[in-house]
Design a protein around this motif. Structure first.
Motif, PDB file in Angstrom:
ATOM      1  N   PRO A  82       9.772  61.166 -10.165  1.00  9.89           N
ATOM      2  CA  PRO A  82       9.518  59.931  -9.411  1.00  9.89           C
ATOM      3  C   PRO A  82       8.280  59.163  -9.891  1.00  9.89           C
ATOM      4  CG  PRO A  82      10.022  61.718  -7.901  1.00  9.89           C
ATOM      5  CD  PRO A  82       9.875  62.327  -9.265  1.00  9.89           C
ATOM      6  N   ASP A  83       7.295  59.862 -10.463  1.00 12.29           N
ATOM      7  CA  ASP A  83       6.082  59.159 -10.886  1.00 12.29           C
ATOM      8  C   ASP A  83       6.115  58.720 -12.347  1.00 12.29           C
ATOM      9  OD1 ASP A  83       6.022  61.860 -11.407  1.00 12.29           O
ATOM     10  OD2 ASP A  83       3.899  62.116 -11.023  1.00 12.29           O
ATOM     11  N   THR A  84       7.289  58.737 -12.954  1.00 13.94           N
ATOM     12  CA  THR A  84       7.450  58.219 -14.311  1.00 13.94           C
ATOM     13  C   THR A  84       7.329  56.696 -14.278  1.00 13.94           C
ATOM     14  OG1 THR A  84       8.947  60.029 -14.884  1.00 13.94           O
ATOM     15  CG2 THR A  84       9.051  58.057 -16.272  1.00 13.94           C
ATOM     16  N   PRO A  85       6.539  56.105 -15.180  1.00 12.31           N
ATOM     17  CA  PRO A  85       6.493  54.632 -15.249  1.00 12.31           C
ATOM     18  C   PRO A  85       7.883  54.062 -15.567  1.00 12.31           C
ATOM     19  CG  PRO A  85       4.679  55.597 -16.474  1.00 12.31           C
ATOM     20  CD  PRO A  85       5.593  56.726 -16.108  1.00 12.31           C
ATOM     21  N   ILE A  86       8.211  52.946 -14.958  1.00 11.90           N
ATOM     22  CA  ILE A  86       9.525  52.336 -15.165  1.00 11.90           C
ATOM     23  C   ILE A  86       9.780  52.071 -16.648  1.00 11.90           C
ATOM     24  CG2 ILE A  86      10.897  50.249 -14.749  1.00 11.90           C
ATOM     25  CD1 ILE A  86       9.797  50.279 -11.884  1.00 11.90           C
ATOM     26  N   GLU A  87       8.763  51.641 -17.362  1.00 10.94           N
ATOM     27  CA  GLU A  87       8.933  51.360 -18.793  1.00 10.94           C
ATOM     28  C   GLU A  87       9.385  52.608 -19.552  1.00 10.94           C
ATOM     29  OE1 GLU A  87       6.315  50.541 -16.946  1.00 10.94           O
ATOM     30  OE2 GLU A  87       6.189  48.365 -17.061  1.00 10.94           O
ATOM     31  N   ASP A  88       8.871  53.774 -19.195  1.00 14.22           N
ATOM     32  CA  ASP A  88       9.271  55.029 -19.847  1.00 14.22           C
ATOM     33  C   ASP A  88      10.718  55.380 -19.506  1.00 14.22           C
ATOM     34  OD1 ASP A  88       6.678  55.089 -20.768  1.00 14.22           O
ATOM     35  OD2 ASP A  88       6.051  56.790 -19.529  1.00 14.22           O
ATOM     36  N   ALA A  89      11.114  55.136 -18.261  1.00 15.17           N
ATOM     37  CA  ALA A  89      12.494  55.406 -17.852  1.00 15.17           C
ATOM     38  C   ALA A  89      13.466  54.503 -18.614  1.00 15.17           C
ATOM     39  CB  ALA A  89      12.639  55.204 -16.347  1.00 15.17           C
ATOM     40  N   VAL A  90      13.112  53.227 -18.749  1.00 11.79           N
ATOM     41  CA  VAL A  90      13.942  52.285 -19.502  1.00 11.79           C
ATOM     42  C   VAL A  90      14.074  52.756 -20.943  1.00 11.79           C
ATOM     43  CG1 VAL A  90      14.047  49.944 -20.452  1.00 11.79           C
ATOM     44  CG2 VAL A  90      13.448  50.293 -18.050  1.00 11.79           C
TER      45      VAL A  90
END
Length: 140
Positions: A82-90
């Protein structure tokens, strides 16, 4: 910086690993969704999508009530915390050419993010930035 927890869907539809493809298809139809997380002993062990059902069952002319979901599920699902930055998930989604990411918190299912969630987030961010640009240009 926004994190996955800010945009993830916390309510994820799941199915037990020992159910059939027919059971999964009924859930997909009733909930109007395109994938399910497969659960065993309360932990995610795979995912199955409409596409997998079409390619691995329908296109092979197999009977959905005779095929176990664990026979066709993808065991190599991708996940982030859950605390992964959105940019990393993308970036993870792009690198792996996938449409959705499972969110795990201490190996437990916490949510999911999809391309749709990311598009909505980006849209709202663009609208906010556009409004701020308009305010700045009005001040000048």
């Amino acid at each position: 910086m926004a994190h996955v927890r800010d945009i993830m869907q916390k309510s994820v539809i799941t199915i037990e690993h020992d159910k059939t493809v027919y059971d999964a298809a009924i859930i997909l139809k009733e909930k109007e969704i395109s994938f399910l997380v497969i659960i065993k002993d309360e932990k995610p062990v795979g995912v199955v999508s409409e596409r997998a059902i079409v390619q691995k069952v329908a296109a092979e002319d197999l009977k959905t009530s005779s095929v176990k979901i664990e026979e066709i599920m993808s065991k190599k699902f991708r996940w982030v915390s859950p605390d992964t930055p959105i940019e990393d998930a993308v970036q993870k989604m792009l690198n792996n050419n996938i449409r959705r990411l499972i969110i795990l918190d201490d190996e437990k299912l916490a949510g999911v993010i999809t391309q749709t969630n990311l598009a909505e987030f980006l849209r709202s961010k663009l609208l906010i930035n556009g409004m701020l640009d308009n305010i700045d240009s009005e001040k000048s």
